[in-house]
Design a protein around this motif. Structure first.
Motif, PDB file in Angstrom:
ATOM      1  N   THR A  28       0.846  -1.194   0.000  1.00  0.00           N
ATOM      2  CA  THR A  28       0.000   0.000   0.000  1.00  0.00           C
ATOM      3  C   THR A  28       0.882   1.246   0.000  1.00  0.00           C
ATOM      4  OG1 THR A  28      -1.752  -1.187   1.129  1.00  0.00           O
ATOM      5  CG2 THR A  28      -1.834   1.219   1.255  1.00  0.00           C
ATOM      6  N   CYS A  29       1.953   1.235   0.775  1.00  0.00           N
ATOM      7  CA  CYS A  29       2.894   2.366   0.791  1.00  0.00           C
ATOM      8  C   CYS A  29       3.541   2.534  -0.579  1.00  0.00           C
ATOM      9  CB  CYS A  29       3.984   2.153   1.837  1.00  0.00           C
ATOM     10  SG  CYS A  29       3.398   2.135   3.533  1.00  0.00           S
ATOM     11  N   LEU A  30       3.882   1.434  -1.212  1.00  0.00           N
ATOM     12  CA  LEU A  30       4.508   1.491  -2.530  1.00  0.00           C
ATOM     13  C   LEU A  30       3.573   2.159  -3.534  1.00  0.00           C
ATOM     14  CD1 LEU A  30       6.867   0.687  -4.366  1.00  0.00           C
ATOM     15  CD2 LEU A  30       5.749  -1.522  -4.699  1.00  0.00           C
ATOM     16  N   PHE A  40       3.381  14.590   7.571  1.00  0.00           N
ATOM     17  CA  PHE A  40       2.524  15.084   8.654  1.00  0.00           C
ATOM     18  C   PHE A  40       3.026  14.746  10.049  1.00  0.00           C
ATOM     19  CE2 PHE A  40      -0.094  11.255   7.293  1.00  0.00           C
ATOM     20  CZ  PHE A  40       0.252  10.445   8.359  1.00  0.00           C
ATOM     21  N   CYS A  41       3.912  13.813  10.196  1.00  0.00           N
ATOM     22  CA  CYS A  41       4.374  13.438  11.535  1.00  0.00           C
ATOM     23  C   CYS A  41       5.363  14.482  12.060  1.00  0.00           C
ATOM     24  CB  CYS A  41       5.044  12.065  11.507  1.00  0.00           C
ATOM     25  SG  CYS A  41       5.676  11.587  13.136  1.00  0.00           S
ATOM     26  N   PRO A  42       5.037  15.136  13.199  1.00  0.00           N
ATOM     27  CA  PRO A  42       5.940  16.163  13.724  1.00  0.00           C
ATOM     28  C   PRO A  42       7.238  15.598  14.283  1.00  0.00           C
ATOM     29  CG  PRO A  42       4.129  15.792  15.233  1.00  0.00           C
ATOM     30  CD  PRO A  42       3.836  14.986  14.005  1.00  0.00           C
ATOM     31  N   ALA A  43       7.274  14.296  14.546  1.00  0.00           N
ATOM     32  CA  ALA A  43       8.462  13.687  15.132  1.00  0.00           C
ATOM     33  C   ALA A  43       9.272  12.874  14.119  1.00  0.00           C
ATOM     34  CB  ALA A  43       8.062  12.796  16.301  1.00  0.00           C
ATOM     35  N   ASP A  44       8.923  12.990  12.842  1.00  0.00           N
ATOM     36  CA  ASP A  44       9.647  12.285  11.772  1.00  0.00           C
ATOM     37  C   ASP A  44       9.766  10.785  12.036  1.00  0.00           C
ATOM     38  OD1 ASP A  44      10.027  14.613  10.296  1.00  0.00           O
ATOM     39  OD2 ASP A  44      11.915  15.074  11.316  1.00  0.00           O
ATOM     40  N   VAL A  45       8.667  10.179  12.428  1.00  0.00           N
ATOM     41  CA  VAL A  45       8.672   8.744  12.697  1.00  0.00           C
ATOM     42  C   VAL A  45       8.761   7.934  11.403  1.00  0.00           C
ATOM     43  CG1 VAL A  45       7.215   6.848  13.543  1.00  0.00           C
ATOM     44  CG2 VAL A  45       7.491   8.928  14.905  1.00  0.00           C
ATOM     45  N   TYR A  46       8.132   8.422  10.344  1.00  0.00           N
ATOM     46  CA  TYR A  46       8.023   7.646   9.109  1.00  0.00           C
ATOM     47  C   TYR A  46       9.005   8.157   8.061  1.00  0.00           C
ATOM     48  CZ  TYR A  46       3.824   6.264  11.466  1.00  0.00           C
ATOM     49  OH  TYR A  46       2.961   5.791  12.415  1.00  0.00           O
ATOM     50  N   ASP A  47       9.647   7.201   7.383  1.00  0.00           N
ATOM     51  CA  ASP A  47      10.600   7.562   6.341  1.00  0.00           C
ATOM     52  C   ASP A  47      10.440   6.581   5.184  1.00  0.00           C
ATOM     53  OD1 ASP A  47      12.619   8.971   5.120  1.00  0.00           O
ATOM     54  OD2 ASP A  47      14.223   7.934   6.185  1.00  0.00           O
ATOM     55  N   TRP A  48      10.325   7.099   3.981  1.00  0.00           N
ATOM     56  CA  TRP A  48      10.207   6.259   2.795  1.00  0.00           C
ATOM     57  C   TRP A  48      11.603   5.983   2.244  1.00  0.00           C
ATOM     58  CZ3 TRP A  48       7.484   2.856   0.383  1.00  0.00           C
ATOM     59  CH2 TRP A  48       7.743   2.551  -0.948  1.00  0.00           C
ATOM     60  N   HIS A  49      11.907   4.708   2.005  1.00  0.00           N
ATOM     61  CA  HIS A  49      13.201   4.299   1.457  1.00  0.00           C
ATOM     62  C   HIS A  49      12.979   3.845   0.017  1.00  0.00           C
ATOM     63  CE1 HIS A  49      15.060   4.451   5.445  1.00  0.00           C
ATOM     64  NE2 HIS A  49      13.878   4.012   5.867  1.00  0.00           N
ATOM     65  N   GLU A  50      13.311   4.709  -0.919  1.00  0.00           N
ATOM     66  CA  GLU A  50      13.086   4.419  -2.335  1.00  0.00           C
ATOM     67  C   GLU A  50      13.859   3.183  -2.786  1.00  0.00           C
ATOM     68  OE1 GLU A  50      10.867   6.011  -4.272  1.00  0.00           O
ATOM     69  OE2 GLU A  50      11.341   4.558  -5.846  1.00  0.00           O
ATOM     70  N   ASP A  51      15.087   3.011  -2.298  1.00  0.00           N
ATOM     71  CA  ASP A  51      15.894   1.864  -2.717  1.00  0.00           C
ATOM     72  C   ASP A  51      15.319   0.533  -2.229  1.00  0.00           C
ATOM     73  OD1 ASP A  51      16.465   2.764  -0.145  1.00  0.00           O
ATOM     74  OD2 ASP A  51      18.516   1.992  -0.180  1.00  0.00           O
ATOM     75  N   GLU A  52      14.687   0.523  -1.062  1.00  0.00           N
ATOM     76  CA  GLU A  52      14.113  -0.707  -0.516  1.00  0.00           C
ATOM     77  C   GLU A  52      12.606  -0.802  -0.747  1.00  0.00           C
ATOM     78  OE1 GLU A  52      15.545  -1.634   3.503  1.00  0.00           O
ATOM     79  OE2 GLU A  52      16.920   0.051   3.238  1.00  0.00           O
ATOM     80  N   LYS A  53      12.032   0.276  -1.284  1.00  0.00           N
ATOM     81  CA  LYS A  53      10.587   0.335  -1.555  1.00  0.00           C
ATOM     82  C   LYS A  53       9.777   0.028  -0.293  1.00  0.00           C
ATOM     83  CE  LYS A  53      11.353   0.915  -5.974  1.00  0.00           C
ATOM     84  NZ  LYS A  53      11.554   2.279  -6.392  1.00  0.00           N
ATOM     85  N   MET A  54      10.140   0.702   0.796  1.00  0.00           N
ATOM     86  CA  MET A  54       9.412   0.461   2.036  1.00  0.00           C
ATOM     87  C   MET A  54       9.426   1.706   2.929  1.00  0.00           C
ATOM     88  SD  MET A  54      12.059  -1.662   4.463  1.00  0.00           S
ATOM     89  CE  MET A  54      11.195  -1.166   5.933  1.00  0.00           C
ATOM     90  N   THR A  55       8.456   1.749   3.831  1.00  0.00           N
ATOM     91  CA  THR A  55       8.378   2.798   4.835  1.00  0.00           C
ATOM     92  C   THR A  55       8.915   2.244   6.139  1.00  0.00           C
ATOM     93  OG1 THR A  55       6.407   3.728   3.792  1.00  0.00           O
ATOM     94  CG2 THR A  55       6.822   4.356   6.080  1.00  0.00           C
ATOM     95  N   SER A  56       9.886   2.932   6.716  1.00  0.00           N
ATOM     96  CA  SER A  56      10.378   2.522   8.022  1.00  0.00           C
ATOM     97  C   SER A  56       9.643   3.310   9.108  1.00  0.00           C
ATOM     98  CB  SER A  56      11.887   2.729   8.131  1.00  0.00           C
ATOM     99  OG  SER A  56      12.193   4.102   8.055  1.00  0.00           O
ATOM    100  N   VAL A  57       9.616   2.746  10.303  1.00  0.00           N
ATOM    101  CA  VAL A  57       8.903   3.351  11.432  1.00  0.00           C
ATOM    102  C   VAL A  57       9.878   3.472  12.603  1.00  0.00           C
ATOM    103  CG1 VAL A  57       6.961   3.130  13.018  1.00  0.00           C
ATOM    104  CG2 VAL A  57       6.763   2.265  10.678  1.00  0.00           C
ATOM    105  N   ALA A  58      10.231   4.690  12.951  1.00  0.00           N
ATOM    106  CA  ALA A  58      11.095   4.938  14.112  1.00  0.00           C
ATOM    107  C   ALA A  58      10.186   5.216  15.311  1.00  0.00           C
ATOM    108  CB  ALA A  58      12.039   6.095  13.836  1.00  0.00           C
ATOM    109  N   PHE A  59       9.541   4.165  15.814  1.00  0.00           N
ATOM    110  CA  PHE A  59       8.527   4.346  16.868  1.00  0.00           C
ATOM    111  C   PHE A  59       9.111   4.948  18.141  1.00  0.00           C
ATOM    112  CE2 PHE A  59       9.431   0.921  19.889  1.00  0.00           C
ATOM    113  CZ  PHE A  59      10.263   0.096  19.143  1.00  0.00           C
ATOM    114  N   GLU A  60      10.412   4.870  18.279  1.00  0.00           N
ATOM    115  CA  GLU A  60      11.070   5.447  19.468  1.00  0.00           C
ATOM    116  C   GLU A  60      10.908   6.967  19.522  1.00  0.00           C
ATOM    117  OE1 GLU A  60      12.602   3.886  16.989  1.00  0.00           O
ATOM    118  OE2 GLU A  60      13.440   2.031  17.751  1.00  0.00           O
TER     119      GLU A  60
END
Length: 93
Positions: A28-30, A40-60
């Motif tokens: 779905t992210c792809l 929209f995330c003020p804490a930059d939790v989500y990052d799209w990685h074009e090379d891996e075709k995935m969204t990472s989640v820095a929940f910390e």
């Protein structure tokens, strides 16, 4: 006035080992053209990685604002409060 980064610096976290934020389907992210979660995330939790075709989640980094729960146009993010004793602590309660 303090910047958002300055204000985020005053927040304390007790991080759990397991994420309370889950991307339900990376396909779905792809297919998502706007990748709005990366904006929209003020804490930059989500990052799209074009090379891996995935969204990472820095929940910390999550400040538990819940924006991602309603902001993802595809409702592809599962959000729950961190389990007891974990999560965010605000300086002024």
């Amino acid at each position: 006035m303090n910047s958002v980064a300055d204000r985020l610096y005053t927040i304390r976290f007790k991080v759990d080992e397991k994420s309370h934020l889950v991307i339900d389907d990376q396909q779905t992210c792809l297919a998502c053209k706007t990748k709005e979660c990366t904006h929209f995330c003020p804490a930059d939790v989500y990052d799209w990685h074009e090379d891996e075709k995935m969204t990472s989640v820095a929940f910390e980094n999550c400040i538990e604002c819940g924006t991602c729960r309603i902001g993802c146009p595809e409702h592809n993010i599962s959000w729950v409060y961190p389990k007891g004793g974990h999560g965010i602590t605000y300086k002024f309660g």
